[in-house]
Design an enzyme around this catalytic site. Structure first.
Site, PDB file in Angstrom:
ATOM      1  N   LYS A 207      -3.706  -6.882 -16.680  1.00 15.96           N
ATOM      2  CA  LYS A 207      -2.576  -5.949 -16.860  1.00 15.96           C
ATOM      3  C   LYS A 207      -1.410  -6.282 -15.930  1.00 15.96           C
ATOM      4  CE  LYS A 207      -2.664  -1.713 -14.756  1.00 15.96           C
ATOM      5  NZ  LYS A 207      -1.523  -1.267 -13.970  1.00 15.96           N
ATOM      6  N   ASN A 208      -1.704  -6.347 -14.634  1.00 22.32           N
ATOM      7  CA  ASN A 208      -0.600  -6.451 -13.682  1.00 22.32           C
ATOM      8  C   ASN A 208       0.077  -7.826 -13.717  1.00 22.32           C
ATOM      9  OD1 ASN A 208      -0.965  -3.805 -13.029  1.00 22.32           O
ATOM     10  ND2 ASN A 208      -2.221  -4.213 -11.216  1.00 22.32           N
TER      11      ASN A 208
ATOM     12  N   ARG B 257      -4.199   3.379 -20.202  1.00 20.50           N
ATOM     13  CA  ARG B 257      -3.037   2.610 -19.746  1.00 20.50           C
ATOM     14  C   ARG B 257      -3.457   1.225 -19.276  1.00 20.50           C
ATOM     15  NH1 ARG B 257      -0.451   4.722 -14.862  1.00 20.50           N
ATOM     16  NH2 ARG B 257       0.136   2.559 -14.990  1.00 20.50           N
TER      17      ARG B 257
ATOM     18  N   ARG C 196       4.938   5.230  -2.842  1.00 17.46           N
ATOM     19  CA  ARG C 196       5.342   4.015  -3.551  1.00 17.46           C
ATOM     20  C   ARG C 196       6.855   3.721  -3.520  1.00 17.46           C
ATOM     21  NH1 ARG C 196       1.550   3.331  -8.813  1.00 17.46           N
ATOM     22  NH2 ARG C 196       1.578   1.180  -8.144  1.00 17.46           N
ATOM     23  N   PRO C 197       7.395   3.517  -2.326  1.00 18.10           N
ATOM     24  CA  PRO C 197       8.830   3.212  -2.229  1.00 18.10           C
ATOM     25  C   PRO C 197       9.152   1.823  -2.788  1.00 18.10           C
ATOM     26  CG  PRO C 197       7.774   2.951  -0.087  1.00 18.10           C
ATOM     27  CD  PRO C 197       6.723   3.500  -1.014  1.00 18.10           C
ATOM     28  N   ILE C 198      10.456   1.567  -3.025  1.00 24.51           N
ATOM     29  CA  ILE C 198      10.857   0.234  -3.505  1.00 24.51           C
ATOM     30  C   ILE C 198      11.886  -0.403  -2.569  1.00 24.51           C
ATOM     31  CG2 ILE C 198      10.309   0.621  -5.964  1.00 24.51           C
ATOM     32  CD1 ILE C 198      13.437   0.986  -6.281  1.00 24.51           C
ATOM     33  N   ASP C 199      11.854   0.049  -1.311  1.00 21.83           N
ATOM     34  CA  ASP C 199      12.841  -0.461  -0.352  1.00 21.83           C
ATOM     35  C   ASP C 199      12.780  -1.981  -0.178  1.00 21.83           C
ATOM     36  OD1 ASP C 199      10.279   0.468   0.834  1.00 21.83           O
ATOM     37  OD2 ASP C 199      11.058  -0.505   2.635  1.00 21.83           O
ATOM     38  N   GLN C 200      11.591  -2.553  -0.284  1.00 26.09           N
ATOM     39  CA  GLN C 200      11.480  -4.010  -0.077  1.00 26.09           C
ATOM     40  C   GLN C 200      12.057  -4.794  -1.262  1.00 26.09           C
ATOM     41  OE1 GLN C 200      10.457  -5.263   2.991  1.00 26.09           O
ATOM     42  NE2 GLN C 200      10.641  -3.061   3.365  1.00 26.09           N
TER      43      GLN C 200
ATOM     44  N   ASP D 248      -7.356  -1.282  -5.839  1.00 30.49           N
ATOM     45  CA  ASP D 248      -7.626  -0.847  -7.222  1.00 30.49           C
ATOM     46  C   ASP D 248      -9.117  -0.712  -7.519  1.00 30.49           C
ATOM     47  OD1 ASP D 248      -4.935  -0.785  -7.615  1.00 30.49           O
ATOM     48  OD2 ASP D 248      -4.817  -2.729  -8.602  1.00 30.49           O
TER      49      ASP D 248
ATOM     50  N   CYS E 206       0.845   5.254 -11.444  1.00 30.21           N
ATOM     51  CA  CYS E 206      -0.119   6.243 -10.956  1.00 30.21           C
ATOM     52  C   CYS E 206       0.385   6.963  -9.715  1.00 30.21           C
ATOM     53  CB  CYS E 206      -1.439   5.543 -10.649  1.00 30.21           C
ATOM     54  SG  CYS E 206      -2.285   5.025 -12.136  1.00 30.21           S
TER      55      CYS E 206
ATOM     56  N   ILE F 185      -3.763   0.929   1.764  1.00 28.28           N
ATOM     57  CA  ILE F 185      -2.577   0.578   0.961  1.00 28.28           C
ATOM     58  C   ILE F 185      -1.824   1.830   0.492  1.00 28.28           C
ATOM     59  CG2 ILE F 185      -1.716  -0.792  -1.004  1.00 28.28           C
ATOM     60  CD1 ILE F 185      -3.295  -2.549   0.951  1.00 28.28           C
TER      61      ILE F 185
ATOM     62  N   ARG G 108       4.840   1.382 -14.032  1.00 29.16           N
ATOM     63  CA  ARG G 108       5.279   0.750 -12.790  1.00 29.16           C
ATOM     64  C   ARG G 108       5.964  -0.597 -13.077  1.00 29.16           C
ATOM     65  NH1 ARG G 108       6.119   3.230  -8.643  1.00 29.16           N
ATOM     66  NH2 ARG G 108       6.725   1.867  -6.960  1.00 29.16           N
TER      67      ARG G 108
HETATM   68  N1  EPU Z   1       5.591  -0.764  -0.412  1.00 32.33           N
HETATM   69  C1  EPU Z   1       6.660  -0.363   0.350  1.00 32.33           C
HETATM   70  N2  EPU Z   1       7.910  -0.716  -0.057  1.00 32.33           N
HETATM   71  C2  EPU Z   1       8.129  -1.423  -1.190  1.00 32.33           C
HETATM   72  C3  EPU Z   1       7.035  -1.825  -1.976  1.00 32.33           C
HETATM   73  C4  EPU Z   1       5.758  -1.473  -1.563  1.00 32.33           C
HETATM   74  O1  EPU Z   1       6.492   0.280   1.391  1.00 32.33           O
HETATM   75  O2  EPU Z   1       9.290  -1.712  -1.493  1.00 32.33           O
HETATM   76  C5  EPU Z   1       4.220  -0.412   0.023  1.00 32.33           C
HETATM   77  C6  EPU Z   1       3.535   0.552  -0.956  1.00 32.33           C
HETATM   78  O3  EPU Z   1       3.866   1.895  -0.672  1.00 32.33           O
HETATM   79  C7  EPU Z   1       2.082   0.241  -0.725  1.00 32.33           C
HETATM   80  C8  EPU Z   1       2.087  -1.265  -0.419  1.00 32.33           C
HETATM   81  O4  EPU Z   1       3.417  -1.579  -0.021  1.00 32.33           O
HETATM   82  O5  EPU Z   1       1.629   0.909   0.400  1.00 32.33           O
HETATM   83  C9  EPU Z   1       1.676  -2.147  -1.567  1.00 32.33           C
HETATM   84  O6  EPU Z   1       2.471  -1.886  -2.709  1.00 32.33           O
HETATM   85  P1  EPU Z   1       2.754  -2.981  -3.812  1.00 32.33           P
HETATM   86  O7  EPU Z   1       4.226  -3.142  -3.934  1.00 32.33           O
HETATM   87  O8  EPU Z   1       1.934  -4.189  -3.518  1.00 32.33           O
HETATM   88  O9  EPU Z   1       2.200  -2.290  -5.106  1.00 32.33           O
HETATM   89  P2  EPU Z   1       2.856  -2.217  -6.528  1.00 32.33           P
HETATM   90  O10 EPU Z   1       3.560  -3.480  -6.842  1.00 32.33           O
HETATM   91  O11 EPU Z   1       3.598  -0.942  -6.678  1.00 32.33           O
HETATM   92  C10 EPU Z   1       0.817  -3.289  -7.737  1.00 32.33           C
HETATM   93  C11 EPU Z   1      -0.056  -2.876  -8.870  1.00 32.33           C
HETATM   94  C12 EPU Z   1      -0.987  -1.771  -8.425  1.00 32.33           C
HETATM   95  C13 EPU Z   1      -1.800  -2.226  -7.226  1.00 32.33           C
HETATM   96  C14 EPU Z   1      -0.872  -2.747  -6.114  1.00 32.33           C
HETATM   97  C15 EPU Z   1      -1.625  -3.345  -4.942  1.00 32.33           C
HETATM   98  C16 EPU Z   1       1.355  -3.328 -10.768  1.00 32.33           C
HETATM   99  C17 EPU Z   1       2.116  -2.816 -11.925  1.00 32.33           C
HETATM  100  N3  EPU Z   1       0.767  -2.443  -9.969  1.00 32.33           N
HETATM  101  O12 EPU Z   1       1.560  -2.117  -7.411  1.00 32.33           O
HETATM  102  O13 EPU Z   1      -1.840  -1.508  -9.513  1.00 32.33           O
HETATM  103  O14 EPU Z   1      -2.556  -1.157  -6.724  1.00 32.33           O
HETATM  104  O15 EPU Z   1       0.018  -3.739  -6.646  1.00 32.33           O
HETATM  105  O16 EPU Z   1      -2.411  -4.412  -5.348  1.00 32.33           O
HETATM  106  O17 EPU Z   1       1.230  -4.527 -10.602  1.00 32.33           O
HETATM  107  C18 EPU Z   1      -3.353  -0.272 -10.808  1.00 32.33           C
HETATM  108  O18 EPU Z   1      -3.414  -1.264 -11.547  1.00 32.33           O
HETATM  109  O19 EPU Z   1      -4.127   0.719 -10.896  1.00 32.33           O
HETATM  110  C19 EPU Z   1      -2.333  -0.256  -9.754  1.00 32.33           C
HETATM  111  C20 EPU Z   1      -1.982   0.847  -9.118  1.00 32.33           C
END
Ligand code: EPU
Length: 433
Positions: A22-23, A398, A122-126, A305, A117, A327, A93
């Protein structure tokens, strides 16, 4: 409303084939619009997140064909707008990958803030930090991320945390920036490698994906490609744990055993036999499992996950286990649902849970609160005494393709029924005894 009804206690036995990840698929689909030429993506999982992203891309003006549920053909050359207006995109996401893809290609993107989920803030600042470092101006307005740039220029970017999403998003934009970009503290998950491989197959120049330093030399255009998605390590892990939970014997086919190492190591530690083949693993459990401690970490650590499903297993393992989630701050909401089934698990200090293993779980009516929570409750139902009803299965669907069908093939007593359809529920109960 649809729900799963499960009669627990049957060991899973047989073979199951794992679908596309999926991801990884979500990143690859978004990246596919970065060329004007046709792209063919194979081994797609047939799940709602994929459908939503493809519909979102179609709404941009791209040609999207689905010759089969596992394949998509896309042509990004006919895109007419950089505003991702398809409403459902905000529910998933992976839609945020359209931001990096369109910013790279068109130097402009307007994409809804992502959903997904509810497992933490889940911020997107990075992501934003990375886009800005490449020269983009980014604002959030009316629920949309709006990113634009006169031109993108390669930069040296250090991520403050290991983020799969930010690494993939910024890597996409940087692959069409001018000059060199270096991403430091990049995420190393298999789906990061997968999107990099796919972009390279379209003519990008990305090196180092899978390590924490990724070097990207920007190119001015990308070309068409045919690409097959890797197997889903989380689906595979779920079946491994379900086999162990039910004292089963399952050959899980079409996997990359290397991606499953953290789960395999923990299973072996708690008394399960795991045999690795080139592209399959066999999981056999015959005795009561023993306790262990789990700490979720970025890849190659134990995946967040898999935390909920693994903790479910530990609920019936002998002794005390501690599960630490590093995480997401909110990934223990399922504890109350498992408690309905007799699990003895309590959250301490916010990010850890202590589990006292009980002899068995007992069936109950429980509610999926997110995708992996739903999977955990299905596994709990499979090993519990009596009937379990899992509500809100839309979360599960999903991310898991044909979960019920695959479980039934392994001998599980599980069916998807409408909660109003008392006859179907009765029929199921009569059938499974
Ligand atoms: N984070 C920040 N700032 C950012 C981005 C992330 O602080 O700008 C933090 C998050 O809050 C979290 C950590 O960094 O604490 C990791 O977040 P990451 O960005 O790696 O997660 P994601 O891209 O939002 C993807 C998967 C998730 C999976 C995570 C970790 C997708 C669509 N989602 O999420 O999948 O848990 O990586 O491996 O690829 C799932 O499939 O059930 C799922 C939640």
């Amino acid at each position: 409303m649809e729900q799963y009804i499960i009669k627990g206690g049957k060991p899973l036995v047989g073979e199951v084939t794992i679908g596309g990840a999926k991801n990884a698929a979500l990143g690859v689909i978004a990246a596919a619009i970065m060329t004007n030429e046709p792209v063919r993506i194979q081994n797609l999982p047939d799940i709602s997140d994929v459908d939503i992203l493809l519909k979102g891309i179609e709404a941009l003006g791209a040609v999207v064909e689905r010759p089969t549920v596992h394949e998509a053909r896309l042509i990004g050359g006919s895109i007419t707008t950089c505003i991702a207006g398809y409403d459902d995109l905000r529910k998933i996401r992976g839609s945020y990958y359209l931001c990096g893809a369109m910013l790279g290609k068109y130097k402009r993107a307007e994409v809804p803030l992502p959903g997904g989920c509810n497992i933490g803030s889940r911020p997107i600042d990075q992501h934003i930090k990375g886009f800005e470092a490449l020269g983009a101006k980014v604002v959030i307005q009316h629920g949309m991320i709006i990113a634009e740039a006169e031109k993108l220029e390669g930069a040296h970017i250090y991520f403050d945390c290991s983020s799969v999403g930010a690494t993939i998003n910024v890597m996409m934009a940087a692959s069409m920036a001018s000059g060199q970009t270096v991403l430091e503290n990049a995420a190393k998950e298999p789906h990061v490698v997968e999107v990099a491989n796919f972009l390279n197959s379209m003519g990008a120049n990305i090196k180092g994906a899978g390590t924490d330093i990724i070097r990207i030399s920007g190119v001015s255009s990308l070309h068409g490609s045919t690409y097959s998605i890797i197997p889903d390590q989380i689906e595979a892990g779920t079946f491994m744990l379900a086999a162990a939970a039910t004292k089963g014997d399952v050959l899980i086919k079409n996997v990359i055993p290397k991606h499953l190492e953290a789960v395999t190591a923990k299973l072996v530690e708690i008394g399960v036999e795991v045999e690795e083949f080139d592209d399959a693993v066999r999981v056999v459990a015959s005795k009561r499992l023993v306790h262990t401690n789990i700490k979720t970490l970025p890849y190659p650590g134990f995946p967040t996950d898999m935390q909920q499903v693994m903790a479910t297993l530990l609920c019936v393992a002998e002794g005390t286990s501690i599960v630490t989630e590093t995480i997401y701050e909110n990934r223990f909401m399922y504890v109350d649902e498992l408690a309905r089934m007799g699990a003895c698990m309590r959250v301490v200090e916010g990010n850890s849970a202590v589990i006292e293993g009980v002899e068995k779980l007992t069936g109950a009516i429980v509610r999926a609160l997110d995708l992996r929570c739903g999977a955990a409750l299905v596994v709990a139902g499979l090993m519990a005494d009596g009937y379990t009803t899992v509500e809100h299965i839309e979360y599960v669907e999903r991310g898991y393709e044909k979960l019920v069908h695959k479980m039934c093939e392994l001998g599980a007593a599980i069916e998807k029924v409408d909660s109003e359809d008392t006859k179907a529920i009765q029929k199921f109960k009569l059938r499974v005894g």
